[in-house]
Design a protein around this motif. Structure first.
Motif, PDB file in Angstrom:
ATOM      1  N   VAL A   1      -4.291  -4.023  -3.525  1.00 59.70           N
ATOM      2  CA  VAL A   1      -3.549  -3.458  -4.648  1.00 59.70           C
ATOM      3  C   VAL A   1      -3.463  -4.433  -5.809  1.00 59.70           C
ATOM      4  O   VAL A   1      -3.560  -4.042  -6.974  1.00 59.70           O
ATOM      5  CB  VAL A   1      -2.127  -3.057  -4.192  1.00 59.70           C
ATOM      6  CG1 VAL A   1      -1.307  -2.582  -5.373  1.00 59.70           C
ATOM      7  CG2 VAL A   1      -2.197  -1.973  -3.136  1.00 59.70           C
ATOM      8  N   ARG A   2      -3.314  -5.717  -5.504  1.00 62.89           N
ATOM      9  CA  ARG A   2      -3.005  -6.704  -6.552  1.00 62.89           C
ATOM     10  C   ARG A   2      -4.243  -7.101  -7.357  1.00 62.89           C
ATOM     11  O   ARG A   2      -4.634  -8.261  -7.426  1.00 62.89           O
ATOM     12  CB  ARG A   2      -2.353  -7.928  -5.920  1.00 62.89           C
ATOM     13  CG  ARG A   2      -1.006  -7.635  -5.323  1.00 62.89           C
ATOM     14  CD  ARG A   2      -0.478  -8.804  -4.511  1.00 62.89           C
ATOM     15  NE  ARG A   2      -0.174  -9.962  -5.327  1.00 62.89           N
ATOM     16  CZ  ARG A   2       0.225 -11.131  -4.824  1.00 62.89           C
ATOM     17  NH1 ARG A   2       0.348 -11.281  -3.511  1.00 62.89           N
ATOM     18  NH2 ARG A   2       0.495 -12.146  -5.616  1.00 62.89           N
TER      19      ARG A   2
ATOM     20  N   ARG B   1      -1.211   0.433 -11.290  1.00 59.19           N
ATOM     21  CA  ARG B   1      -1.954   1.673 -11.539  1.00 59.19           C
ATOM     22  C   ARG B   1      -3.197   1.375 -12.372  1.00 59.19           C
ATOM     23  O   ARG B   1      -3.179   0.544 -13.289  1.00 59.19           O
ATOM     24  CB  ARG B   1      -1.066   2.712 -12.215  1.00 59.19           C
ATOM     25  CG  ARG B   1      -0.638   2.342 -13.626  1.00 59.19           C
ATOM     26  CD  ARG B   1       0.522   3.213 -14.099  1.00 59.19           C
ATOM     27  NE  ARG B   1       0.199   4.619 -14.114  1.00 59.19           N
ATOM     28  CZ  ARG B   1      -0.175   5.296 -15.186  1.00 59.19           C
ATOM     29  NH1 ARG B   1      -0.279   4.670 -16.355  1.00 59.19           N
ATOM     30  NH2 ARG B   1      -0.440   6.569 -15.132  1.00 59.19           N
TER      31      ARG B   1
ATOM     32  N   GLY C   1     -14.036   0.736  -6.792  1.00 57.93           N
ATOM     33  CA  GLY C   1     -12.616   1.043  -6.621  1.00 57.93           C
ATOM     34  C   GLY C   1     -12.287   2.489  -6.885  1.00 57.93           C
ATOM     35  O   GLY C   1     -11.144   2.823  -7.236  1.00 57.93           O
TER      36      GLY C   1
ATOM     37  N   ARG D   1      -9.154   5.363 -12.009  1.00 58.63           N
ATOM     38  CA  ARG D   1     -10.148   5.376 -10.946  1.00 58.63           C
ATOM     39  C   ARG D   1     -11.491   5.855 -11.463  1.00 58.63           C
ATOM     40  O   ARG D   1     -11.572   6.824 -12.216  1.00 58.63           O
ATOM     41  CB  ARG D   1      -9.698   6.286  -9.796  1.00 58.63           C
ATOM     42  CG  ARG D   1      -8.504   5.748  -9.008  1.00 58.63           C
ATOM     43  CD  ARG D   1      -8.169   6.726  -7.894  1.00 58.63           C
ATOM     44  NE  ARG D   1      -7.172   6.200  -6.964  1.00 58.63           N
ATOM     45  CZ  ARG D   1      -5.875   6.389  -7.085  1.00 58.63           C
ATOM     46  NH1 ARG D   1      -5.414   7.085  -8.113  1.00 58.63           N
ATOM     47  NH2 ARG D   1      -5.052   5.887  -6.192  1.00 58.63           N
TER      48      ARG D   1
ATOM     49  N   TRP E   1     -11.431  -0.501  -1.654  1.00 59.53           N
ATOM     50  CA  TRP E   1     -12.593  -1.002  -2.372  1.00 59.53           C
ATOM     51  C   TRP E   1     -13.771  -1.060  -1.401  1.00 59.53           C
ATOM     52  O   TRP E   1     -13.606  -1.413  -0.231  1.00 59.53           O
ATOM     53  CB  TRP E   1     -12.332  -2.400  -2.917  1.00 59.53           C
ATOM     54  CG  TRP E   1     -11.154  -2.493  -3.858  1.00 59.53           C
ATOM     55  CD1 TRP E   1      -9.837  -2.556  -3.525  1.00 59.53           C
ATOM     56  CD2 TRP E   1     -11.215  -2.522  -5.276  1.00 59.53           C
ATOM     57  NE1 TRP E   1      -9.057  -2.630  -4.650  1.00 59.53           N
ATOM     58  CE2 TRP E   1      -9.874  -2.619  -5.747  1.00 59.53           C
ATOM     59  CE3 TRP E   1     -12.254  -2.489  -6.211  1.00 59.53           C
ATOM     60  CZ2 TRP E   1      -9.564  -2.677  -7.098  1.00 59.53           C
ATOM     61  CZ3 TRP E   1     -11.947  -2.551  -7.563  1.00 59.53           C
ATOM     62  CH2 TRP E   1     -10.606  -2.638  -7.995  1.00 59.53           C
TER      63      TRP E   1
ATOM     64  N   LEU F   1       0.838  -1.212   0.000  1.00 62.66           N
ATOM     65  CA  LEU F   1       0.000   0.000   0.000  1.00 62.66           C
ATOM     66  C   LEU F   1       0.865   1.252   0.000  1.00 62.66           C
ATOM     67  O   LEU F   1       0.942   1.999   0.968  1.00 62.66           O
ATOM     68  CB  LEU F   1      -0.928  -0.020   1.211  1.00 62.66           C
ATOM     69  CG  LEU F   1      -1.958  -1.147   1.233  1.00 62.66           C
ATOM     70  CD1 LEU F   1      -2.783  -1.097   2.514  1.00 62.66           C
ATOM     71  CD2 LEU F   1      -2.873  -1.066   0.010  1.00 62.66           C
TER      72      LEU F   1
ATOM     73  N   SER G   1      -8.648  -2.912   1.576  1.00 62.70           N
ATOM     74  CA  SER G   1      -7.579  -2.305   0.771  1.00 62.70           C
ATOM     75  C   SER G   1      -6.851  -3.416   0.035  1.00 62.70           C
ATOM     76  O   SER G   1      -6.352  -4.360   0.653  1.00 62.70           O
ATOM     77  CB  SER G   1      -6.604  -1.531   1.666  1.00 62.70           C
ATOM     78  OG  SER G   1      -7.233  -0.400   2.223  1.00 62.70           O
TER      79      SER G   1
ATOM     80  N   SER H   1       0.063  -7.368 -14.504  1.00 62.65           N
ATOM     81  CA  SER H   1      -0.438  -6.122 -13.921  1.00 62.65           C
ATOM     82  C   SER H   1      -0.885  -5.193 -15.026  1.00 62.65           C
ATOM     83  O   SER H   1      -0.702  -5.469 -16.199  1.00 62.65           O
ATOM     84  CB  SER H   1       0.649  -5.454 -13.078  1.00 62.65           C
ATOM     85  OG  SER H   1       1.771  -5.163 -13.856  1.00 62.65           O
TER      86      SER H   1
ATOM     87  N   ILE I   1       0.585   1.377  -6.035  1.00 60.71           N
ATOM     88  CA  ILE I   1      -0.702   2.000  -6.328  1.00 60.71           C
ATOM     89  C   ILE I   1      -0.646   2.836  -7.603  1.00 60.71           C
ATOM     90  O   ILE I   1      -1.571   2.806  -8.428  1.00 60.71           O
ATOM     91  CB  ILE I   1      -1.139   2.875  -5.138  1.00 60.71           C
ATOM     92  CG1 ILE I   1      -1.367   2.005  -3.904  1.00 60.71           C
ATOM     93  CG2 ILE I   1      -2.401   3.666  -5.477  1.00 60.71           C
ATOM     94  CD1 ILE I   1      -1.555   2.805  -2.622  1.00 60.71           C
TER      95      ILE I   1
ATOM     96  N   PHE J   1      -9.267   3.677  -5.084  1.00 60.67           N
ATOM     97  CA  PHE J   1      -8.215   2.662  -5.133  1.00 60.67           C
ATOM     98  C   PHE J   1      -6.962   3.147  -4.388  1.00 60.67           C
ATOM     99  O   PHE J   1      -6.563   4.309  -4.554  1.00 60.67           O
ATOM    100  CB  PHE J   1      -7.876   2.367  -6.606  1.00 60.67           C
ATOM    101  CG  PHE J   1      -6.764   1.375  -6.796  1.00 60.67           C
ATOM    102  CD1 PHE J   1      -7.001   0.025  -6.652  1.00 60.67           C
ATOM    103  CD2 PHE J   1      -5.479   1.797  -7.108  1.00 60.67           C
ATOM    104  CE1 PHE J   1      -5.977  -0.890  -6.830  1.00 60.67           C
ATOM    105  CE2 PHE J   1      -4.456   0.898  -7.284  1.00 60.67           C
ATOM    106  CZ  PHE J   1      -4.705  -0.449  -7.144  1.00 60.67           C
ATOM    107  N   PRO J   2      -6.415   2.295  -3.519  1.00 58.90           N
ATOM    108  CA  PRO J   2      -6.634   0.855  -3.369  1.00 58.90           C
ATOM    109  C   PRO J   2      -7.730   0.459  -2.396  1.00 58.90           C
ATOM    110  O   PRO J   2      -7.813  -0.714  -2.025  1.00 58.90           O
ATOM    111  CB  PRO J   2      -5.273   0.385  -2.855  1.00 58.90           C
ATOM    112  CG  PRO J   2      -4.800   1.506  -2.014  1.00 58.90           C
ATOM    113  CD  PRO J   2      -5.241   2.754  -2.731  1.00 58.90           C
TER     114      PRO J   2
END
Length: 904
Positions: free
Chosen positions: A140-141, A114, A170, A117, A176, A104, A138, A904, A109, A173-174
């Motif tokens: 990220v992945r 990335r 989201g 949003r 949710w 985080l 929270s 990603s 992020i 983000f991160p």
């Protein structure tokens, strides 16, 4: 409004959980008055408060009976939605060591994961007598094209059908969120998080079902009830791991650079790195170091500003409005200077500054009136004005030693404003430095943003110190101890220790405003970098501080430190304190140090105190005084200078031949580092030696641990919260036991270098056993490369070849590409979060791309050589490297095979 807190936490005996916050029921900002929670047998801690506050900040902490306090990783904010009479906040402890929580930060992020949003979720709304539930997590992945969903036991969650599982919002983000409206009879709700990919891929989180129980009786009633349930993160089977490369900006070679790597050259390097599977580029410090005006300024850690960037990295043709003649001159200079194998610092700086001044003269009026510059000055004036004024005065008076200036030695804010007044006759010089910094910052930020779009993180370097001849020390002298220097005790890099010459920080003064100077520094760097290396992180726990009268690192001591008292020495049977604090000089020692000139040295610098015993004359009783006493004439021939250096080294050794150092505040005594190796120690009786060794071991390895841990946790906690960057520590050297767990608790990554193992008794580190919260590397800028190390010590190489690589027979003399690849692969396979390789070691895997000749020439720095030139450059241009696509694809396959290229 009634608010009920509930959090699950496994305490140990004697521990209690508290909620501390900004409203009176939670202590009103005073942690000592935090709200105590009560425990339940099932591991939940809970408590209820009443408040009229529309919003408040809060955070959980654990207190032990022993006085220890541990805070969760980050604070929280509660905003009261309209229409509810009661809220039940169900939280999960934010553990900074959690592999998912460590992600985080802006590196993940804003770069690696990335995503665009959407619109944030609206506040929860009451729907009749139903219970409103907001799930928050929270995570990220989540691939940019994917979605995080919730599948569960109630119809609103799809009844365990992942295809019907609702997607979370989201927009922040991160973070949710998902809002539900639930009947009481539907509780308890069982659920799990699901990640849906672009196609039909569905990934369920690991572990058992999560359970959401009905609201507690304390928050039931006829009014609306809201449950805010925050989970700690999405449980994943495999931890995220990535790979990167390290290269100083000045070392990058491209077709467009003017004799050096420039910020703009990070763009093609990011293209190549992304293609090779690398997600990070680590660089050395890029701040202004122009303290001397010559090649000595190539040393990137001697900053004259913590904020200003070095003009070395400016791309002149990209300044905008560049006259054609300047463009031609820049192109001619680039062709000439790029032909050199190494950086010609003086020549490059001379050309760049001359051409930049010409562009400035042509663009002065338009630049100063531009809205972009005015915004830059408004945002950065707090450092830019003092920096420009310092540069003006330094050049005017011919020295950066502001204590020797005839005026403005301790400027007020009013003086700095007057010096930078646009109406001042010298304002053009001030404006030129504004011009340089504006474009340098723009070019660096542009390169960093480009790299981020390619999915590559820029990792900057934060030096622990600043030059005593710097704009920072000039404008903020109260933040530094100018009569002392920072350095390092003896280590594998230097037998005599290191004296970096930087003033140490006055942490008490910095604490007075909450370390605002450091907070600004981190926030400033975070505008371009998304990760940072904390240089010499041990200095935040305790710094090796050398008094102003000393030169050698061995004369330093740790600060802070609890000294050995006179009573402790007396209890150990030690009473002749002067004998231990004064140099113990014998005829034999003089012969060892001065050889045939021993008698001459004794007559010149010493006084006889008895048969075969001497003491230093007052005129050379300190190392600074000794250096002055034997300094050669400025026009002395080389042979005389060499002889003076030998005498100087001998006198330094005499001064350092002590066992105890008196505390400057008179509080006691500090053992001289490596005291048992001194000539003085060898003349003590066995009982005294044993007593001193016990005190020494206690001083260095036991009594300071609590003090140092408290200091490090406080200061590094401030740094961690000052920016959203991923922080990585350089924690090599004499590491106190308190440091590794402290870094882990703070979520700061440590460093592992195979040739410098942290485990006692090991000659080489074992990559497969490295902790997850680490960065592992084959080499650093302070060591030789893998190829260079291979040839340095044949005996050690043979043991490594046999015991680590597992090969029979004698090792080859040269480190062949297959061996470099084997070493790199072992690091890629390690559990470390990041495996970062110097570009020299990456190219060393290819017989065609590695530098020809002596691999020792690829070394960037030798810490024991204070006057070394930092001038290494890649022998191959990035454009040519990118053209060798088969090599980049080969590296990418290695990274992917090691599990370090998560989509990603």
């Amino acid at each position: 409004m009634r608010i009920r807190f509930a959090i699950h936490y496994g305490t140990r005996w004697g521990e209690r959980l508290f909620a501390a916050g900004s409203i009176p029921p939670l202590g009103g900002g005073d942690p000592a008055r935090a709200f105590p929670l009560r425990d339940r047998p099932d591991g939940w801690w809970e408590g209820e408060i009443e408040t009229c506050a529309a919003s408040f900040d809060y955070r959980y902490c654990v207190r032990g009976d022993d006085g220890r306090v541990e805070w969760e990783a980050a604070g929280r904010r509660f905003s009261c939605p309209a229409g509810f009479d009661a809220v039940e906040i169900r939280d999960a402890w934010r553990d900074p060591r959690d592999p998912e929580r460590v992600l985080l930060n802006s590196a993940f992020i804003e770069v690696i994961f990335r995503r665009r949003r959407g619109r944030p979720a609206a506040p929860p709304r009451r729907k009749g007598r139903r219970i409103a539930v907001r799930l928050r997590v929270s995570a990220v992945r989540v691939p940019p094209g994917g979605a995080l969903c919730v599948s569960g036991s109630v119809p609103a969650l799809g009844g365990w059908d992942p295809a019907a599982a609702p997607a979370m919002n989201g927009g922040r983000f991160p973070l949710w969120t998902l809002d539900l409206s639930v009947r009481r009879e539907e509780f308890p709700i069982r659920y799990k998080y699901v990640i849906k990919g672009d196609g039909a891929s569905v990934v369920w989180e690991e572990g058992g079902d999560r359970t959401l129980d009905a609201p507690a009786p304390a928050v039931r009633g006829d009014g609306g009830v809201l449950i805010l349930a925050t989970d700690s993160g999405v449980r994943r089977a495999a931890r995220w791991r990535g790979a990167g490369t390290a290269v100083p900006v000045f070392s990058i070679r491209t077709a467009n650079g003017l004799g050096t790597g420039e910020f703009a050259d990070l763009k093609p390097l990011a293209d190549w790195a992304a293609g090779a599977g690398f997600r990070l580029i680590q660089i050395l410090p890029v701040n202004d170091t122009t303290a001397h005006g010559d090649w000595r300024d190539s040393y990137p850690y001697n900053l004259i500003s913590m904020f200003a960037l070095h003009p070395l990295y400016l791309r002149v043709p990209a300044l905008g409005g560049v006259p054609p003649r300047v463009r031609r001159e820049a192109a001619d200079a680039a062709r000439r200077l790029n032909g050199a194998g190494r950086l010609d610092y003086d020549a490059v700086m001379a050309v760049k500054m001359r051409l930049a001044r010409e562009v400035f003269r042509a663009r002065r009026r338009a630049f100063l009136s531009s809205p972009a510059f005015r915004a830059f000055l408004d945002e950065n004036g707090f450092w830019l004005r003092p920096y420009a004024a310092f540069r003006l005065l330094r050049d005017r008076y011919g020295t950066g030693d502001f204590l020797r200036w005839p005026d403005h030695r301790a400027p007020s804010e009013e003086e700095i404003l007057a010096l930078t007044d646009p109406a001042a006759p010298h304002f053009d010089e001030i404006a030129f430095h504004y011009f340089l910094q504006f474009h340098l910052h723009r070019q660096l930020r542009d390169a960093a943003r480009y790299a981020a779009r390619r999915g590559v993180v820029l990792k900057a370097d934060i030096p622990i110190g600043v030059s005593r001849r710097s704009a920072c020390a000039w404008a903020h002298p109260g933040l530094f101890r100018m009569d002392r220097s920072a350095g390092a005790p003896p280590d594998p890099f230097s037998d005599e220790g290191q004296n970096w010459g930087f003033p140490t920080f006055d942490w008490e003064a910095m604490r007075a405003d909450g370390c605002a100077w450091w907070r600004r520094r981190l926030a400033h760097m975070a505008r371009s970098a998304r990760a940072a290396r904390l240089d010499h992180v041990l200095g935040f726990f305790r710094i090796w501080e050398i008094p102003g009268h000393a030169v050698s690192g061995v004369m330093g001591r740790f600060n802070p430190a609890i000294p050995i008292s006179l009573g402790e020495l007396a209890a150990a049977g030690i009473r002749d304190i002067d004998r231990l604090c004064e140099p113990y000089i014998t005829t034999g020692l003089l012969r060892d140090l001065f050889g045939g000139k021993a008698e001459w040295a004794a007559g010149r610098f010493l006084e006889r105190t008895g048969a075969g015993r001497y003491r230093l004359r007052p005129a050379c009783a300190t190392q600074r005084a000794a250096a002055a006493a034997c300094a050669p004439a400025w026009d002395a021939p080389a042979e005389a200078r060499e002889e003076a250096e030998r005498i100087r080294a001998g006198l330094f050794a005499l001064v350092a031949n002590v066992i105890l150092l008196r505390d400057p505040g008179g509080a006691g005594f500090h053992p001289r580092i490596n005291m048992a190796s001194t000539h003085s120690f060898s003349f003590l009786d066995g009982g005294t030696k044993a007593a001193l060794r016990r005190l020494y071991d206690d001083y260095f390895y036991r009594r300071q641990e609590g003090l140092w841990r408290g200091r490090g946790m406080e200061l590094l906690g401030i740094l961690r919260e000052a920016s959203g960057m991923l922080l990585c520590a350089e924690d090599l050297g004499m590491v106190p036991d308190c440091v590794p767990p402290a870094l882990e608790e703070l979520g700061i990554l440590g460093l592992r270098v195979q040739r410098m193992p942290k485990e006692p008794g090991l000659e080489f580190g074992i990559p497969r056993e490295y902790p997850y919260l680490t960065v592992c590397s084959t080499s650093t800028h302070d060591t030789s490369t893998v190829r260079g190390w291979w040839e340095e010590n044949p005996a050690a190489t043979a043991r490594f070849h046999r015991d680590v690589l597992g090969h029979a027979g004698a090792p080859p003399h040269d480190c062949e590409p297959r061996i470099v690849e084997e070493i790199v692969a072992a690091h890629l396979d390690s559990p470390s979060m990041w495996a970062v390789f110097p570009i020299q070691d990456v190219l060393g895997m290819s017989g065609a791309l590695r530098a020809p000749g002596d691999p020792g020439l690829e070394r960037i720095n030798v810490p024991a050589e204070p006057n070394r030139r930092w001038d290494w450059r890649m022998h191959i241009a990035v454009e040519e490297l990118a053209a060798r696509r088969e090599f980049g694809e080969r590296v990418r396959r290695m990274v992917r095979a090691a599990g370090r290229l998560e989509p990603s």
